[in-house]
Write an enzyme that holds these catalytic residues in place. Sequence first.
Site, PDB file in Angstrom:
ATOM      1  N   ASP A   8     -59.133  17.730 -14.930  1.00  0.00           N
ATOM      2  CA  ASP A   8     -60.069  17.747 -16.045  1.00  0.00           C
ATOM      3  C   ASP A   8     -59.417  18.472 -17.210  1.00  0.00           C
ATOM      4  OD1 ASP A   8     -61.744  16.530 -14.291  1.00  0.00           O
ATOM      5  OD2 ASP A   8     -63.208  18.153 -14.171  1.00  0.00           O
ATOM      6  N   ASP A 129     -72.631   8.833 -13.129  1.00  0.00           N
ATOM      7  CA  ASP A 129     -72.800  10.281 -13.019  1.00  0.00           C
ATOM      8  C   ASP A 129     -74.288  10.562 -12.878  1.00  0.00           C
ATOM      9  OD1 ASP A 129     -70.061  10.403 -13.494  1.00  0.00           O
ATOM     10  OD2 ASP A 129     -70.353  10.550 -15.661  1.00  0.00           O
TER      11      ASP A 129
END
Length: 257
Positions: A8, A129
């Site tokens: 990330d 998500d």
Amino acid sequence: MDVIPAIDLLDGKCVRLVQGNYDKVNVFHDDPLKVALYWQRLGAPRLHLVDLDAAKTGEPRNYDLIGKIVASLEIPVQVGGGLRSRQAVADLFLQGVNRAILGTVALENPKLVASLAAEYPGRIWVGLDARDGYVATRGWLETSKILATDLAQNMAAMGVAGFVYTDIQRDGTLQGPNIPALRQLLAVTNRPVIASGGVSSLNDILSLFALTPHGLVGAIVGKALYTKAMDLREAVRAVGQGRWQDIPPDLGSTTWA
């Protein structure tokens, strides 16, 4: 089944958020390229990159860094985070990215997703998500009233290649994957699914591997690798190509290059 390390990116660094909270940032390394090469050396079959800056703002803040990482690796790279325009996706593919993971745009501009899926067959995936089963958008800062299973069926009909399912409430918590939610998703789509969120141990990887007959093809792992709760080489040997039936204990330790 692929065990896929996650990197990330935030402000050019390798970080992890807890449940997608930008106020809870753990910086694991200042050089994401070094981390990417490390995971490749340990046997990662592919890499999952997320541009957290772009996910939040919609602007590709880490474009050059992503290109540098992709150019330095021999394994395929999939990228998500803030991909909300045709140009953003095209630019990534020009850099050599293997798959684009679309999120917010799947809800806000499904026609664009359908068009991209037709233009880049097999390379457009959608990130589902989910928070309590409902799709979250814009870097997980907003929650819609659309069920992840419903969006999956709509997107499959539009030709997307597969899905990355993330349980937000488990992401970065090491609490284990949401197996029931994954079963529900796999039951309503014939597209391949990659699981993400909460994976904490080799046992979790083996639990996910049991879902491969139903369409699960991979597991994204982040915090468990960075905190050394899981050894990537063991996980790959357990469920990857040429997997071992019995996993020997890891008696050594690993360090960054």
